[in-house]
Design an enzyme around this catalytic site. Structure first.
Site, PDB file in Angstrom:
ATOM      1  N   GLY A 250     -26.845   7.044 -48.552  1.00  0.00           N
ATOM      2  CA  GLY A 250     -26.614   7.790 -49.790  1.00  0.00           C
ATOM      3  C   GLY A 250     -26.705   9.294 -49.586  1.00  0.00           C
ATOM      4  O   GLY A 250     -25.945  10.066 -50.191  1.00  0.00           O
ATOM      5  N   ASP A 251     -27.610   9.717 -48.715  1.00  0.00           N
ATOM      6  CA  ASP A 251     -27.759  11.144 -48.418  1.00  0.00           C
ATOM      7  C   ASP A 251     -26.523  11.662 -47.681  1.00  0.00           C
ATOM      8  O   ASP A 251     -26.073  12.789 -47.912  1.00  0.00           O
ATOM      9  CB  ASP A 251     -29.009  11.380 -47.570  1.00  0.00           C
TER      10      ASP A 251
END
Length: 301
Positions: A250-251
């Site tokens: 997600g990062d």
């Protein structure tokens, strides 16, 4: 300048164990040690995309020194607030059993060190981009995200927020440029069950009404949805591949979206596809995605 702010950085010890048995001695078949914390992950991927950025984070003890050394080894600038007692977190992640991890608490943050962070924030200027991401130590106020947005509210600064619960909802009135909840975080916020890309759209619209400029929702293997500031909705399944390590996916999505937005401002289809490709590239790799890996997957979307 692009700044990432990580309130609770970590050293992630990631191991795989064949035939794990609870209550028995188990031996690793692979292991790696990486810096962790959402903001630091974003910094690493941004750096590989050639985006100059500064990582702002609290650092405590020998663990904090190790995190600092690894981050600077990537060529990333740092602005570190040293904590005199305790240690930064060590997170234990068992990659061979998906989603199994034990995360540390992190050090106590004294009031004077919080003021040091605010002094750094007050130095942000027009044209900067600021990414606030991840959990916070228990000693920090739960208004820390909104407090920071309030301090930069009068400046022409793009703020990206990747957080959960009230940390996220409290900042919406400050109109952050991008928020990136996942479907589970949306479920918790709205008390609903969301299993498909189509089902998250009404709640992304609601978050936009509450103030978010762009809403990017990740759904792991089901892909992602972007509600852009121009009202357009972009939706796509995740690219096919073997998930090796989903930590930081997600990062990576956030970092590639930002990099693409800087490369082609206003081209949200491009930013969305690059973000989706980056999330998948990281999931398909032991480490965080490289630009080369992202571009390769982008061409398949």
């Amino acid at each position: 300048m692009v700044y990432t702010v990580t309130f609770n950085p970590s050293l992630d010890y990631i191991v795989a164990v064949d035939d794990f048995k609870l209550g028995k001695t188990n031996r690793t078949v692979s292991e790696s040690m990486l810096p962790g914390g959402k903001g630091l992950n974003v910094s690493i991927v941004l750096s590989d995309f050639g985006i100059d950025n500064t990582a702002v984070f609290f650092s405590a003890g020998f663990v904090g020194k190790e995190i600092k050394g690894i981050i600077e080894h990537y060529g990333i600038k740092t602005n570190i607030i040293d904590i005199p007692e305790g240690n930064s977190r060590i997170n234990f992640k068992l990659s061979s059993i998906d989603g199994t991890e034990i995360n540390g608490m992190g050090p106590n943050i004294p009031d004077d060190k919080l003021e040091e962070l605010y002094e750094i924030v007050d130095g942000f200027v027009d044209g900067d981009t600021v990414i606030l991401a991840g959990s916070i130590p228990k000693t920090l106020p739960d208004t820390i995200y909104s407090d920071i947005l309030q301090r930069v509210a009068g400046k022409d600064i793009k703020v990206i927020v990747d957080a959960t619960g009230e940390l996220l909802t409290n900042v919406l009135k400050y109109k952050p440029f991008l928020i990136k909840p996942n479907n589970f975080e949306l479920q918790d916020l709205f008390g609903v069950e969301l299993k498909t890309r189509e089902s998250v759209i009404p709640y992304a619209i609601e978050l936009q009404k509450m103030g978010a400029v762009n809403v990017l929702v990740s759904l792991a293997e089901d892909g992602a949805v972007l509600l852009a500031e121009n009202g357009k909705i972009y939706s796509a399944p995740a690219p096919q591949g073997e998930v090796i390590n989903a930590v930081g996916a997600g990062d990576s999505m956030v970092a590639a979206f930002i990099a693409a937005s800087m490369e082609k401002p206003g081209d949200y289809e491009y930013a969305f596809k690059m973000g989706l490709a980056a999330g998948s590239a990281s999931a398909f790799s032991v480490n965080l995605a490289t630009k080369e890996e992202v571009v390769k997957i982008y061409k398949t979307i």
